[in-house]
Design an enzyme around this catalytic site. Structure first.
Site, mmCIF file in Angstrom:
data_model
loop_
_atom_site.group_PDB
_atom_site.id
_atom_site.type_symbol
_atom_site.label_atom_id
_atom_site.label_comp_id
_atom_site.label_asym_id
_atom_site.label_seq_id
_atom_site.Cartn_x
_atom_site.Cartn_y
_atom_site.Cartn_z
ATOM 1 N N ASP A 285 -12.744 -21.436 -29.647
ATOM 2 C CA ASP A 285 -12.414 -20.190 -30.320
ATOM 3 C C ASP A 285 -13.447 -19.127 -29.939
ATOM 4 O OD1 ASP A 285 -11.045 -18.639 -32.422
ATOM 5 O OD2 ASP A 285 -10.548 -20.609 -33.234
ATOM 6 N N ASP B 287 -15.511 -36.743 -40.692
ATOM 7 C CA ASP B 287 -16.943 -36.647 -40.976
ATOM 8 C C ASP B 287 -17.627 -37.930 -40.526
ATOM 9 O OD1 ASP B 287 -19.456 -36.442 -42.088
ATOM 10 O OD2 ASP B 287 -18.767 -36.789 -44.149
ATOM 11 N N GLU C 173 -4.997 -14.465 -30.197
ATOM 12 C CA GLU C 173 -4.314 -14.399 -31.483
ATOM 13 C C GLU C 173 -3.908 -12.947 -31.707
ATOM 14 O OE1 GLU C 173 -4.840 -15.444 -36.182
ATOM 15 O OE2 GLU C 173 -6.349 -14.299 -35.094
ATOM 16 N N ASP D 280 -9.725 -14.862 -31.213
ATOM 17 C CA ASP D 280 -9.384 -14.488 -32.577
ATOM 18 C C ASP D 280 -9.023 -12.999 -32.664
ATOM 19 O OD1 ASP D 280 -9.479 -15.472 -35.395
ATOM 20 O OD2 ASP D 280 -10.922 -13.839 -35.626
ATOM 21 N N ASP E 149 -17.261 -33.185 -38.419
ATOM 22 C CA ASP E 149 -18.227 -32.801 -37.388
ATOM 23 C C ASP E 149 -17.772 -33.257 -36.006
ATOM 24 O OD1 ASP E 149 -18.931 -35.596 -37.264
ATOM 25 O OD2 ASP E 149 -20.023 -35.252 -39.147
ATOM 26 N N HIS F 76 -4.372 -23.289 -39.059
ATOM 27 C CA HIS F 76 -5.273 -23.376 -40.209
ATOM 28 C C HIS F 76 -5.122 -22.196 -41.178
ATOM 29 C CE1 HIS F 76 -7.005 -20.694 -37.335
ATOM 30 N NE2 HIS F 76 -7.880 -20.280 -38.231
ATOM 31 N N ASP F 77 -4.305 -21.215 -40.842
ATOM 32 C CA ASP F 77 -4.123 -20.039 -41.705
ATOM 33 C C ASP F 77 -2.804 -20.052 -42.473
ATOM 34 O OD1 ASP F 77 -6.503 -18.849 -40.865
ATOM 35 O OD2 ASP F 77 -5.531 -17.767 -39.219
HETATM 36 O O1 ISL Z 1 -4.551 -15.769 -42.553
HETATM 37 C C1 ISL Z 1 -3.769 -14.875 -42.429
HETATM 38 C C2 ISL Z 1 -2.715 -14.686 -43.377
HETATM 39 O O2 ISL Z 1 -3.206 -15.056 -44.580
HETATM 40 C C3 ISL Z 1 -3.802 -13.986 -41.319
HETATM 41 O O3 ISL Z 1 -3.537 -12.681 -41.663
HETATM 42 C C4 ISL Z 1 -5.133 -14.104 -40.610
HETATM 43 O O4 ISL Z 1 -6.118 -13.493 -41.362
HETATM 44 C C5 ISL Z 1 -5.024 -13.440 -39.298
HETATM 45 O O5 ISL Z 1 -4.041 -14.112 -38.607
HETATM 46 C C6 ISL Z 1 -6.327 -13.544 -38.552
HETATM 47 O O6 ISL Z 1 -6.776 -14.865 -38.508
HETATM 48 C C7 ISL Z 1 -7.922 -15.161 -37.791
HETATM 49 O O7 ISL Z 1 -8.994 -14.298 -38.082
HETATM 50 C C8 ISL Z 1 -9.522 -14.350 -39.402
HETATM 51 C C9 ISL Z 1 -9.793 -15.773 -39.870
HETATM 52 O O8 ISL Z 1 -10.022 -15.774 -41.254
HETATM 53 C C10 ISL Z 1 -8.639 -16.686 -39.556
HETATM 54 O O9 ISL Z 1 -8.936 -18.009 -39.933
HETATM 55 C C11 ISL Z 1 -8.374 -16.568 -38.086
HETATM 56 O O10 ISL Z 1 -7.417 -17.465 -37.610
HETATM 57 C C12 ISL Z 1 -10.793 -13.556 -39.368
HETATM 58 O O11 ISL Z 1 -11.589 -14.010 -38.318
#
Ligand code: ISL
Length: 550
Positions: A99, A22, A256, A200, A30, A329-330
């Site tokens: 993304d 930040d 993805e 995505d 940011d 991040h997921d």
């Molecule tokens: O996060 C997951 C498991 O808990 C995955 O099922 C995830 O939702 C999936 O891989 C899709 O992820 C992507 O699209 C989502 C978003 O929330 C995620 O951050 C992104 O990486 C919806 O856009």
């Protein structure tokens, strides 16, 4: 013979901007913060940066709900900051991957605001509508984030589809006008000079239009694979996208791919099919999902873990290219999930990056893993921000689950594990911000942080630097063949990489115990490892070694 490409030879660093740095003191990361850290990123040896979404968004799902695809959010610094970032990166020879979230938009996008007004609105057909009875959902599909995928719209008296939250209505790729809008958006960003796109949930864009019910007892992983992903027109759409726009630029694409399995994977990335360059499959990241999904975790099978890497390598060996990653991040922090974040945090973090840098495919590092950041265990669910975690919690409560047990699953699996602010130093707020961060810090920042790691020759960070440089300097580690030479071993992952330029043997001990092991080929000499001294007949806990024929 595999074709050489710049994006095969590089290393990607993924940034979750909200949690990186930040610069303004409002507690949210940011773009200027990223610019401030470019020297640091360059010192790692990475060559590409993938930025999670920074577009205008109501942030119901932290930017994965976009309300203006051409606008950089003011919260992140707007287009002025973005232009500065792109220029600063290019000056340093770094490539930028953005993304692209086009399976769904935000419900606050003007397309959706229009679409829901009336059935004859020009934007109505940009989304997917079904059913006319408010008391009966069109089918029993469940969203990725719990609850029905259908939400009623009063004005038009029908439901719209949302595979994620109801704030993320799915776009109708059957409509050629919508597809053209997407290609125009892509063109806008490629014209600006970005170097690639991470798409995505691109495996979900083509729907099975019958919308048949799924069997009630079908595990969510199977629903994803067989019902939501790999729909009948997905390859047609991606070929069209490639033909109309991507093929005109020298850019990298990574899709993805929830639900993309070994059977479908090669089609998405085959060089001859001309769709995408790489996909992220999730076979190894759903390895601990139980019957009820991620919050019903089961122990991981190490033999299966290894075989997933071998099978995917084989599937793409002659045509296509892999992406190599262990988290993002997921998912949870890689050292907490696949290593040991207690007494072997240092060793196992180093092992995991040795794995990432020695498999065939483009490696992806997620921010913070280079200093061995770990999962968090908040006591209260109110300390979790993520919409997926919150929804899963509420659904579990509604079902009368044992909530103590569920909290343990949250500690293990919540996406917020990976979203705590980057730990730059041991000052208040970890050098991430001068104000209270938008999401609680991991308390261990006082000992685990970049400043401390930078000056410690034995740190995870300095090991990352060495092993990244080693990977980039060795053609065979990038393009060479791969073979697991002991797939049945319960603790050891040992494989060969070879081509006409050289030969490597890499070994990892994925356990808390020393394991008997001897180098089977004395013509290969030791190069790099995560321990100072090597025992000839044993591997120490979480030890990794790279050998090479010189
Ligand atoms: O996060 C997951 C498991 O808990 C995955 O099922 C995830 O939702 C999936 O891989 C899709 O992820 C992507 O699209 C989502 C978003 O929330 C995620 O951050 C992104 O990486 C919806 O856009």
């Amino acid at each position: 013979m595999i074709e050489r490409k710049w994006w095969k030879e590089g290393v990607v660093y993924q940034i979750y901007p909200r949690s990186f740095k930040d610069s303004t003191g409002n507690g949210v990361g940011d773009i200027e913060g990223i610019i401030q850290k470019l020297d640091y990123l360059q010192s790692l040896g990475i060559t590409m940066i993938w930025l999670c979404p920074i577009y205008e968004s109501p942030n119901h799902d932290n930017g994965y709900d976009i309300s203006d695809y051409r606008k950089i959010s003011d919260e992140f610094g707007g287009s002025t900051s973005f232009d500065r970032l792109l220029e600063a990166m290019h000056q340093r020879g770094l490539k930028l991957i953005m993304d692209l979230v086009v399976n769904h938009s935000s419900d606050e996008h003007h397309w959706f605001k229009e679409a829901k007004k009336s059935k004859d609105n020009p934007y109505h057909d940009y989304y997917i509508w079904r059913g006319d009875n408010q008391n009966q959902s069109p089918n029993n599909w469940q969203s990725f984030f719990n609850g029905s995928v259908w939400k009623w719209n009063d004005t038009t008296e029908e439901y719209f589809l949302h595979l994620f939250t109801h704030k993320q209505p799915d776009l109708n790729w059957e409509n050629p006008k919508l597809r053209q809008e997407v290609y125009d958006i892509i063109e806008f960003w490629l014209d600006k000079g970005i170097d690639g796109l991470r798409m995505d949930v691109i495996s979900l864009i083509s729907k099975r239009l019958e919308f048949s019910d799924v069997p009630n007892d079908m595990p969510f992983i199977d629903v994803m694979e067989q019902v939501y992903a790999n729909g009948p027109r997905v390859h047609e759409f991606l070929k069209e996208m490639n033909d109309k726009i991507l093929s005109k630029f020298d850019v990298v694409t990574v899709g993805e791919g929830p639900g993309v399995n070994l059977e479908h994977g090669p089609r998405y990335v085959s060089a001859t099919e001309k769709e995408l360059n790489m996909v992220f499959h999730f076979d190894h990241l759903t390895i601990d999902y139980g019957l009820e999904g991620k919050y019903d975790p089961v122990p991981m099978c190490f033999i299966r873990f290894k075989s997933i890497f071998s099978q995917w390598d084989k599937a793409l060996a002659n045509n296509g290219w892999n992406s190599i990653f262990l988290g993002n991040h997921d998912f949870s922090r890689i050292v907490s999930r696949f290593g040991n974040d207690g007494i072997y945090r240092l060793e196992s973090s180093k092992l995991l990056v040795t794995l990432l840098m020695t498999l065939r495919g483009t490696p992806y590092i997620y921010q913070g893993d280079e200093i061995g950041m770990t999962n968090v265990s908040h006591e209260s669910i109110s300390d979790y921000d993520d919409v997926e975690t919150q929804n899963a919690w509420r659904a579990a409560e509604d079902k009368g689950k044992d909530m103590n047990k569920f909290m343990k699953a949250v500690h293990w699996q919540s996406r917020d594990n990976a979203r705590t602010p980057m730990q730059w130093d041991d000052t208040e707020y970890a050098g991430f911000s001068s104000a209270k961060p938008w999401i609680p810090l991991n308390e261990n920042y006082t000992s685990i942080n970049v400043a401390a790691a930078d000056v410690d020759q034995n740190s995870i960070l300095n090991y990352y630097r060495r092993v990244i440089a080693y990977r980039k300097a060795n053609h065979t580690l990038i393009y060479g063949y791969f073979e697991d030479i002991n797939p049945e071993h319960q603790q050891i992952f040992c494989y060969r990489r070879w081509d006409t330029y050289g030969e490597f043997l890499i070994v990892h001990n994925f356990s808390d115990h020393a394991v008997d092991w001897e180098n089977p080929d004395k013509t290969l000499t030791f190069q790099i490892g995560n321990y100072d001294k090597q025992n000839k007949s044993k591997l120490a806990p979480w030890e990794s070694r790279i050998f090479c024929k010189v």
